[in-house]
Design a protein around this motif. Structure first.
Motif, PDB file in Angstrom:
ATOM      1  N   GLN A 102      -6.385  -0.065  16.845  1.00  0.00           N
ATOM      2  CA  GLN A 102      -4.963   0.244  16.699  1.00  0.00           C
ATOM      3  C   GLN A 102      -4.610   1.622  17.247  1.00  0.00           C
ATOM      4  OE1 GLN A 102      -3.405  -2.207  16.633  1.00  0.00           O
ATOM      5  NE2 GLN A 102      -2.737  -2.888  14.652  1.00  0.00           N
ATOM      6  N   SER A 103      -5.588   2.496  17.416  1.00  0.00           N
ATOM      7  CA  SER A 103      -5.308   3.814  17.969  1.00  0.00           C
ATOM      8  C   SER A 103      -5.156   3.778  19.493  1.00  0.00           C
ATOM      9  CB  SER A 103      -6.420   4.796  17.580  1.00  0.00           C
ATOM     10  OG  SER A 103      -7.613   4.496  18.277  1.00  0.00           O
ATOM     11  N   ARG A 109      -4.331  -2.540  23.991  1.00  0.00           N
ATOM     12  CA  ARG A 109      -4.543  -3.492  22.882  1.00  0.00           C
ATOM     13  C   ARG A 109      -4.186  -4.901  23.312  1.00  0.00           C
ATOM     14  NH1 ARG A 109      -1.564   0.302  19.280  1.00  0.00           N
ATOM     15  NH2 ARG A 109       0.106  -1.231  19.333  1.00  0.00           N
ATOM     16  N   ALA A 110      -3.100  -5.048  24.064  1.00  0.00           N
ATOM     17  CA  ALA A 110      -2.681  -6.369  24.522  1.00  0.00           C
ATOM     18  C   ALA A 110      -3.748  -6.983  25.416  1.00  0.00           C
ATOM     19  CB  ALA A 110      -1.354  -6.271  25.276  1.00  0.00           C
ATOM     20  N   ALA A 111      -4.257  -6.209  26.352  1.00  0.00           N
ATOM     21  CA  ALA A 111      -5.291  -6.720  27.263  1.00  0.00           C
ATOM     22  C   ALA A 111      -6.540  -7.124  26.487  1.00  0.00           C
ATOM     23  CB  ALA A 111      -5.629  -5.668  28.318  1.00  0.00           C
ATOM     24  N   LEU A 112      -6.980  -6.280  25.565  1.00  0.00           N
ATOM     25  CA  LEU A 112      -8.161  -6.601  24.762  1.00  0.00           C
ATOM     26  C   LEU A 112      -7.953  -7.869  23.949  1.00  0.00           C
ATOM     27  CD1 LEU A 112      -9.277  -3.141  23.317  1.00  0.00           C
ATOM     28  CD2 LEU A 112     -10.544  -4.579  24.904  1.00  0.00           C
ATOM     29  N   HIS A 113      -6.818  -7.970  23.292  1.00  0.00           N
ATOM     30  CA  HIS A 113      -6.580  -9.128  22.436  1.00  0.00           C
ATOM     31  C   HIS A 113      -6.550 -10.421  23.244  1.00  0.00           C
ATOM     32  CE1 HIS A 113      -5.288 -11.315  18.919  1.00  0.00           C
ATOM     33  NE2 HIS A 113      -4.480 -11.976  19.740  1.00  0.00           N
ATOM     34  N   LEU A 114      -5.800 -10.412  24.336  1.00  0.00           N
ATOM     35  CA  LEU A 114      -5.688 -11.643  25.129  1.00  0.00           C
ATOM     36  C   LEU A 114      -7.027 -12.032  25.746  1.00  0.00           C
ATOM     37  CD1 LEU A 114      -2.239 -11.010  26.816  1.00  0.00           C
ATOM     38  CD2 LEU A 114      -2.757 -12.669  25.016  1.00  0.00           C
ATOM     39  N   TYR A 115      -7.836 -11.058  26.114  1.00  0.00           N
ATOM     40  CA  TYR A 115      -9.116 -11.351  26.751  1.00  0.00           C
ATOM     41  C   TYR A 115     -10.170 -11.780  25.729  1.00  0.00           C
ATOM     42  CZ  TYR A 115     -13.109 -10.886  29.892  1.00  0.00           C
ATOM     43  OH  TYR A 115     -14.223 -11.126  30.640  1.00  0.00           O
ATOM     44  N   TYR A 116     -10.360 -10.973  24.690  1.00  0.00           N
ATOM     45  CA  TYR A 116     -11.454 -11.228  23.752  1.00  0.00           C
ATOM     46  C   TYR A 116     -11.097 -12.199  22.630  1.00  0.00           C
ATOM     47  CZ  TYR A 116     -14.180  -7.677  26.054  1.00  0.00           C
ATOM     48  OH  TYR A 116     -14.885  -6.976  26.996  1.00  0.00           O
ATOM     49  N   TYR A 117      -9.904 -12.104  22.082  1.00  0.00           N
ATOM     50  CA  TYR A 117      -9.562 -12.943  20.938  1.00  0.00           C
ATOM     51  C   TYR A 117      -8.958 -14.280  21.353  1.00  0.00           C
ATOM     52  CZ  TYR A 117     -10.498  -8.917  18.033  1.00  0.00           C
ATOM     53  OH  TYR A 117     -11.103  -7.866  17.415  1.00  0.00           O
ATOM     54  N   GLU A 118      -8.168 -14.285  22.429  1.00  0.00           N
ATOM     55  CA  GLU A 118      -7.532 -15.524  22.865  1.00  0.00           C
ATOM     56  C   GLU A 118      -8.308 -16.224  23.970  1.00  0.00           C
ATOM     57  OE1 GLU A 118      -5.237 -16.809  21.114  1.00  0.00           O
ATOM     58  OE2 GLU A 118      -4.918 -15.031  19.898  1.00  0.00           O
ATOM     59  N   GLY A 119      -9.241 -15.541  24.620  1.00  0.00           N
ATOM     60  CA  GLY A 119     -10.107 -16.157  25.606  1.00  0.00           C
ATOM     61  C   GLY A 119      -9.501 -16.375  26.980  1.00  0.00           C
ATOM     62  N   TYR A 120      -8.452 -15.640  27.311  1.00  0.00           N
ATOM     63  CA  TYR A 120      -7.845 -15.787  28.626  1.00  0.00           C
ATOM     64  C   TYR A 120      -8.602 -14.961  29.662  1.00  0.00           C
ATOM     65  CZ  TYR A 120      -3.872 -18.257  26.728  1.00  0.00           C
ATOM     66  OH  TYR A 120      -3.084 -19.185  26.114  1.00  0.00           O
ATOM     67  N   GLN A 121      -8.606 -15.462  30.901  1.00  0.00           N
ATOM     68  CA  GLN A 121      -9.209 -14.746  32.020  1.00  0.00           C
ATOM     69  C   GLN A 121      -8.207 -13.721  32.540  1.00  0.00           C
ATOM     70  OE1 GLN A 121     -12.436 -15.262  32.893  1.00  0.00           O
ATOM     71  NE2 GLN A 121     -12.408 -16.595  31.102  1.00  0.00           N
ATOM     72  N   THR A 122      -8.697 -12.789  33.367  1.00  0.00           N
ATOM     73  CA  THR A 122      -7.829 -11.717  33.853  1.00  0.00           C
ATOM     74  C   THR A 122      -6.641 -12.260  34.652  1.00  0.00           C
ATOM     75  OG1 THR A 122      -9.282 -11.372  35.753  1.00  0.00           O
ATOM     76  CG2 THR A 122      -9.624  -9.949  33.838  1.00  0.00           C
ATOM     77  N   ALA A 123      -6.831 -13.313  35.418  1.00  0.00           N
ATOM     78  CA  ALA A 123      -5.722 -13.887  36.193  1.00  0.00           C
ATOM     79  C   ALA A 123      -4.642 -14.441  35.262  1.00  0.00           C
ATOM     80  CB  ALA A 123      -6.234 -14.981  37.116  1.00  0.00           C
ATOM     81  N   ALA A 141     -11.348  -2.231  31.198  1.00  0.00           N
ATOM     82  CA  ALA A 141     -12.443  -1.267  31.350  1.00  0.00           C
ATOM     83  C   ALA A 141     -12.109   0.039  30.631  1.00  0.00           C
ATOM     84  CB  ALA A 141     -12.715  -1.008  32.825  1.00  0.00           C
ATOM     85  N   ARG A 142     -10.878   0.506  30.791  1.00  0.00           N
ATOM     86  CA  ARG A 142     -10.464   1.747  30.140  1.00  0.00           C
ATOM     87  C   ARG A 142     -10.487   1.588  28.618  1.00  0.00           C
ATOM     88  NH1 ARG A 142      -6.532   3.258  33.441  1.00  0.00           N
ATOM     89  NH2 ARG A 142      -5.142   1.657  32.641  1.00  0.00           N
ATOM     90  N   ALA A 143     -10.012   0.456  28.128  1.00  0.00           N
ATOM     91  CA  ALA A 143     -10.012   0.218  26.685  1.00  0.00           C
ATOM     92  C   ALA A 143     -11.437   0.131  26.146  1.00  0.00           C
ATOM     93  CB  ALA A 143      -9.240  -1.061  26.365  1.00  0.00           C
ATOM     94  N   ARG A 144     -12.333  -0.531  26.871  1.00  0.00           N
ATOM     95  CA  ARG A 144     -13.735  -0.603  26.444  1.00  0.00           C
ATOM     96  C   ARG A 144     -14.356   0.786  26.388  1.00  0.00           C
ATOM     97  NH1 ARG A 144     -14.457  -4.492  30.784  1.00  0.00           N
ATOM     98  NH2 ARG A 144     -13.755  -6.481  29.995  1.00  0.00           N
ATOM     99  N   ASP A 145     -14.091   1.608  27.419  1.00  0.00           N
ATOM    100  CA  ASP A 145     -14.631   2.972  27.435  1.00  0.00           C
ATOM    101  C   ASP A 145     -14.108   3.789  26.261  1.00  0.00           C
ATOM    102  OD1 ASP A 145     -16.043   2.387  29.726  1.00  0.00           O
ATOM    103  OD2 ASP A 145     -14.600   3.351  31.089  1.00  0.00           O
ATOM    104  N   LYS A 146     -12.798   3.679  25.985  1.00  0.00           N
ATOM    105  CA  LYS A 146     -12.217   4.408  24.853  1.00  0.00           C
ATOM    106  C   LYS A 146     -12.831   3.940  23.537  1.00  0.00           C
ATOM    107  CE  LYS A 146      -7.716   5.231  26.958  1.00  0.00           C
ATOM    108  NZ  LYS A 146      -6.305   4.818  26.937  1.00  0.00           N
ATOM    109  N   LEU A 147     -12.967   2.611  23.397  1.00  0.00           N
ATOM    110  CA  LEU A 147     -13.565   2.073  22.168  1.00  0.00           C
ATOM    111  C   LEU A 147     -15.004   2.547  22.007  1.00  0.00           C
ATOM    112  CD1 LEU A 147     -12.290  -1.606  22.000  1.00  0.00           C
ATOM    113  CD2 LEU A 147     -11.749   0.253  20.446  1.00  0.00           C
ATOM    114  N   ARG A 148     -15.753   2.508  23.096  1.00  0.00           N
ATOM    115  CA  ARG A 148     -17.146   2.952  23.053  1.00  0.00           C
ATOM    116  C   ARG A 148     -17.214   4.410  22.594  1.00  0.00           C
ATOM    117  NH1 ARG A 148     -18.294   1.925  28.063  1.00  0.00           N
ATOM    118  NH2 ARG A 148     -18.630  -0.270  27.634  1.00  0.00           N
TER     119      ARG A 148
END
Length: 156
Positions: A102-103, A109-123, A141-148
């Motif tokens: 949430q930070s 957050r939208a990109a992460l949710h749609l990709y990981y939780y909803e299972g949509y591809q980048t296209a 990639a930026r969100a993953r780096d920030k989360l890491r």
């Protein structure tokens, strides 16, 4: 309203999916509920023809994401602050992860949710959000780096 779009069937099938997506983007349960309600209202008003249930789900998610984007642009939102002291989670460990997510900025957050939780591809995410595919990949990639980085201190 066509037989395939009957709200009695559609709402129970998709309300949790749409709510989770809206909550991930907006971070406010009441606003997320409003956006989901608006998405179902739009379905009822437009009564589009769908090729399949997956097409219907994708259309509803796109309407929900667009509604979230509209709310984030609203001047009223800039004048208010979130009141949540904690986010709903199953256990304290998951609670910490949700607070870190949430930070992140709403678009990440939208990109992460749609990709990981909803299972949509980048296209598919690009089509829903109006971003380019490269933008979706860079946001992920930026969100993953920030989360890491944020979780590194959390788990040490």
């Amino acid at each position: 309203m066509t037989q395939s779009n009957r709200l009695e069937d559609v709402i129970p099938a998709y309300e949790n999916t749409l709510y989770r997506a809206a909550l991930a983007i907006l971070g406010d349960p009441q606003e997320a509920e409003d956006v989901v309600q608006e998405a179902f209202l739009r379905l009822w008003e437009k009564d589009p023809a769908f090729e399949s249930p997956a097409h219907q789900r994708s259309w509803l998610l796109k309407v929900t994401v667009n509604g979230c984007k509209s709310r984030l642009r609203s001047p009223w939102r800039r004048r208010t602050a979130p009141l949540l002291e904690s986010y709903p989670a199953a256990d304290p460990e998951e609670q910490a992860v949700l607070e870190v997510i949430q930070s992140l900025p709403p678009k990440d957050r939208a990109a992460l949710h749609l990709y990981y939780y909803e299972g949509y591809q980048t296209a598919e995410i690009a089509a829903m959000t109006g971003w380019r595919e490269g933008t979706v990949r860079s946001r992920l990639a930026r969100a993953r780096d920030k989360l890491r980085e944020l979780l590194k201190g959390e788990w040490e």
